[in-house]
Write a protein that holds these residues in place. Structure first.
Motif, short mmCIF file in Angstrom:
data_model
loop_
_atom_site.label_atom_id
_atom_site.label_comp_id
_atom_site.label_asym_id
_atom_site.label_seq_id
_atom_site.Cartn_x
_atom_site.Cartn_y
_atom_site.Cartn_z
N VAL A 120 0.67 -1.28 -0.17
CA VAL A 120 -0.09 -0.28 0.36
C VAL A 120 1.74 1.06 -0.45
O VAL A 120 1.82 1.51 0.60
CB VAL A 120 -1.16 0.09 1.11
CG1 VAL A 120 -1.63 1.11 1.57
CG2 VAL A 120 -1.54 -1.58 0.87
N THR A 154 -10.21 5.93 -4.16
CA THR A 154 -10.57 5.13 -3.44
C THR A 154 -11.66 4.82 -2.82
O THR A 154 -12.33 4.94 -1.71
CB THR A 154 -9.54 6.31 -2.04
OG1 THR A 154 -9.95 7.92 -2.41
CG2 THR A 154 -8.19 6.50 -2.45
N GLN A 211 -6.73 0.96 -4.63
CA GLN A 211 -6.15 0.24 -3.40
C GLN A 211 -6.22 -1.37 -3.74
O GLN A 211 -7.12 -2.23 -4.28
CB GLN A 211 -7.12 0.86 -2.44
CG GLN A 211 -7.37 1.90 -2.39
CD GLN A 211 -8.03 3.19 -0.99
OE1 GLN A 211 -8.82 2.83 -0.23
NE2 GLN A 211 -7.10 3.19 0.32
N PRO A 212 -5.23 -2.49 -2.83
CA PRO A 212 -5.49 -3.84 -3.03
C PRO A 212 -6.74 -5.08 -2.57
O PRO A 212 -7.16 -5.23 -3.17
CB PRO A 212 -4.12 -4.08 -1.65
CG PRO A 212 -3.51 -2.86 -1.84
CD PRO A 212 -4.26 -1.44 -1.95
#
Length: 292
Positions: free
Chosen positions: A97, A170, A211-212
């Motif tokens: 991240v 996000t 994001q992961p």
């Protein structure tokens, strides 16, 4: 099925090794056969048990070379779409991240089979002017973005209404069910078009950054889509070997319609691109036009 059919079936499944790797295995096979003849009746070699043993020995011969030399990807001899997408999700979760700075740019380099390349520089927060090749892309600041590359030179640089579109996302769901609902909502009247849904999945994985947890949810959601198939031994646009997930075209489509195929590395399950394109570089830079 006779002995030759059994051997042929095994050989087609595993693949053939190069000739230089076959000699030692051939000698071991013949030595084993000679040893058995000294202890058993001659007719033993042709009974069913011997046929199975011979097929196993042939498998050892054809599989002698490393997988990368015979074109067999690790773990994908008979790829399953759910397994591939699940592993892709697991790989995405392991990505570090590293949120970019808002003033940075996402740089993506795509390679194609004809050796043509595409380079883009997108503003992380969507407020700065980026580039697609040599063409400017206007950033959205205070609800206005400059127009570039218009057909009317008089409009070049003029401001138009806009909403910032950050390339670093996000805002996306982090669970499979929520992501699938998001994809269907984005599809609208295309909801039943699986091939179109595949394009949306590809678009999120391609020139955007998630994001992961959202990346993982994207591939987990894809695994829930019916009708997908996995294709072994495909290559991406740069010739890298992988396993492909095929999104079928809807019934009644034009004969020229091609299914979307998303390619993953056959060992790591990392997203690579498609058979027509390959994402070879994806990182952040400080300025539009800068290369890593």
């Amino acid at each position: 099925m006779d002995e030759l059919d059994l051997i042929r079936d095994r050989a087609e499944t595993v693949g053939f090794a190069p000739a230089e790797h076959l000699a030692p295995a051939r000698e071991r096979l013949l030595a084993a056969a000679r040893g058995e003849r000294r202890h058993r009746p001659r007719r033993w070699f042709w009974i069913a048990g011997a046929s199975a043993g011979l097929a196993a020995a042939i498998t050892a011969v054809v599989a002698l070379a490393p997988a990368d030399q015979v074109g067999v990807g690790a773990g994908v001899a008979h790829a399953d779409p759910v397994k591939v997408l699940t592993e892709a999700a697991n790989t995405a979760l392991k990505e570090p991240v590293k949120p970019p700075r808002p003033d940075q740019f996402l740089y993506v380099k795509t390679e194609y089979p004809d050796h043509h390349t595409r380079e883009v520089w997108y503003s992380v927060d969507g407020t700065r002017d980026g580039l697609i090749g040599d063409s400017k892309v206007g950033g959205c600041r205070d609800g206005k973005a400059p127009m570039y590359g218009t057909n009317d030179p008089r409009k070049e640089g003029m401001l138009e209404d806009c909403v910032p579109r950050p390339v670093y996302r996000t805002d996306l769901p982090t669970t499979a069910d929520a992501m699938l609902a998001y994809l269907y909502a984005e599809a609208g009247d295309r909801k039943g078009d699986v091939n179109s849904l595949g394009k949306d999945v590809y678009g999120l994985a391609y020139e955007q950054v998630l994001q992961p947890a959202s990346y993982a949810a994207l591939f987990q959601a894809a695994a829930k889509v019916p009708g997908l198939t996995a294709v072994d031994h495909v290559t991406d646009g740069a010739g890298r070997p992988g396993v492909g997930i095929t999104w079928p075209v809807p019934p009644g489509s034009s004969p020229k319609a091609k299914p979307v195929v998303i390619v993953f590395d056959a060992t790591t399950y990392q997203f690579l691109g498609t058979p027509e394109s390959a994402v070879t570089v994806k990182t952040y830079v400080d300025e539009a036009g800068q290369r890593p």
